[in-house]
Design a protein around this motif. Sequence first.
Motif, PDB file in Angstrom:
ATOM      1  N   ASP A  16       2.786 -50.912  25.939  1.00  0.00           N
ATOM      2  CA  ASP A  16       3.399 -49.699  25.381  1.00  0.00           C
ATOM      3  C   ASP A  16       4.357 -48.994  26.343  1.00  0.00           C
ATOM      4  O   ASP A  16       4.235 -47.788  26.572  1.00  0.00           O
ATOM      5  CB  ASP A  16       2.298 -48.734  24.918  1.00  0.00           C
ATOM      6  N   GLN A  18       7.374 -48.783  25.493  1.00  0.00           N
ATOM      7  CA  GLN A  18       7.861 -48.062  24.302  1.00  0.00           C
ATOM      8  C   GLN A  18       9.063 -47.138  24.538  1.00  0.00           C
ATOM      9  O   GLN A  18       8.968 -45.914  24.373  1.00  0.00           O
ATOM     10  CB  GLN A  18       6.683 -47.291  23.683  1.00  0.00           C
ATOM     11  N   ASP A  79       4.567 -52.997  21.765  1.00  0.00           N
ATOM     12  CA  ASP A  79       5.327 -51.751  21.720  1.00  0.00           C
ATOM     13  C   ASP A  79       6.248 -51.655  22.931  1.00  0.00           C
ATOM     14  O   ASP A  79       6.171 -50.716  23.730  1.00  0.00           O
ATOM     15  CB  ASP A  79       4.409 -50.525  21.594  1.00  0.00           C
ATOM     16  N   HIS A 113       5.409 -51.324  16.731  1.00  0.00           N
ATOM     17  CA  HIS A 113       6.765 -50.775  16.775  1.00  0.00           C
ATOM     18  C   HIS A 113       7.820 -51.876  16.900  1.00  0.00           C
ATOM     19  O   HIS A 113       8.946 -51.692  16.465  1.00  0.00           O
ATOM     20  CB  HIS A 113       6.903 -49.780  17.930  1.00  0.00           C
ATOM     21  N   HIS A 190      -2.064 -56.622  20.701  1.00  0.00           N
ATOM     22  CA  HIS A 190      -1.612 -55.226  20.756  1.00  0.00           C
ATOM     23  C   HIS A 190      -2.735 -54.300  20.266  1.00  0.00           C
ATOM     24  O   HIS A 190      -3.166 -53.409  20.985  1.00  0.00           O
ATOM     25  CB  HIS A 190      -0.349 -55.038  19.916  1.00  0.00           C
ATOM     26  N   HIS A 231      -1.893 -50.173  22.358  1.00  0.00           N
ATOM     27  CA  HIS A 231      -1.765 -49.488  21.065  1.00  0.00           C
ATOM     28  C   HIS A 231      -2.292 -48.053  21.056  1.00  0.00           C
ATOM     29  O   HIS A 231      -1.720 -47.196  20.412  1.00  0.00           O
ATOM     30  CB  HIS A 231      -2.465 -50.319  19.980  1.00  0.00           C
ATOM     31  N   HIS A 233      -2.705 -46.028  23.705  1.00  0.00           N
ATOM     32  CA  HIS A 233      -2.087 -45.224  24.773  1.00  0.00           C
ATOM     33  C   HIS A 233      -3.140 -44.441  25.566  1.00  0.00           C
ATOM     34  O   HIS A 233      -2.898 -43.331  26.030  1.00  0.00           O
ATOM     35  CB  HIS A 233      -1.012 -44.277  24.207  1.00  0.00           C
TER      36      HIS A 233
HETATM   37 FE   LIG Z   1       2.431 -47.800  21.103  1.00  0.00          FE
END
Ligand SMILES: [Fe+2]
Length: 284
Positions: A16, A18, A79, A113, A190, A231, A233
């Motif tokens: 992530d 991201q 992500d 994402h 994820h 996923h 966080h």
């Molecule tokens: Fe995420």
Amino acid sequence: MTSKHSKDFIFVQMTDVQFGMFAALSGADKQRIEAAALRRLIIRPSPKITGFVKETELYTRAVSEVNRLRPKFVAMCGDMIQDSNDLAQLEELRRITDQLHKDIPIKWVAGNHDIGNRLTEESLRQYRDRFGADDYFFDLHGSRFIVLNSNIAFNPSEVPYEWQRQLDFLDSTLKEATQLGVTHIVLFTHHPLFVDDPDEEDSHIVVPKDRRKIMLDMLQSANASAIFSGHWHRNNYAIDGNIQMVTSSAVGCPLGNDPSGYRVVSVTRDSIKHKYIAIDEAPI
Ligand SMILES: [Fe+2]
């Protein structure tokens, strides 16, 4: 390959990063922050921003720290970008990833994402064009590492044949690993398979129970050691029999109390141990 544990080694798990998420959550109003809290997600109030300066800073620092650690590989558990249609985010991800030392391969894992939150034939094709295979394995020093696209297990309604294909892949890969007598089997996804208990109810975080149980049964039969995911966080640790279920906080924007960071995993013949490292806030 030889199935013998030939060497102790470390790898790094990231997840992530991201690009664009800090901006997407910036300027959130009280209502949005409260709605997130009900889903066990902490959104910190901040003025509205655009772009991805913070992600650039965090990922650049993480890459430079990892270059000093020299792990055998980095697994990036999904992500990578906030908006799968934003090519600037993708370009920045690639620009900084290119700074990883040439001897440290990166293993991509598909996040929700990265496929535009909706798994379709088209979003899957786009992901594969950008990042390569979404279900694959590699062997290292007598252990097998399996990457699965958990978006498929999370919701395969538009691509049901992909779920069957994924199960066939997991089954044959695990059976082969067992035949080879590998030391450890490690899975990267994820979505966590579960966060508290293997029998917990479905949520927006975990792979739904029906499909989760099928996967866990296969992993148990193969005597798998660990699953690493993202996923959520935030960091979270759970267990199913001998399988460690490790969920790591984000390289990018955290949604829990853990700082932005990455996980260093050390693999020996008898154990898989790991530690979450906060990205150094000091000037580089
Ligand atoms: Fe995420």
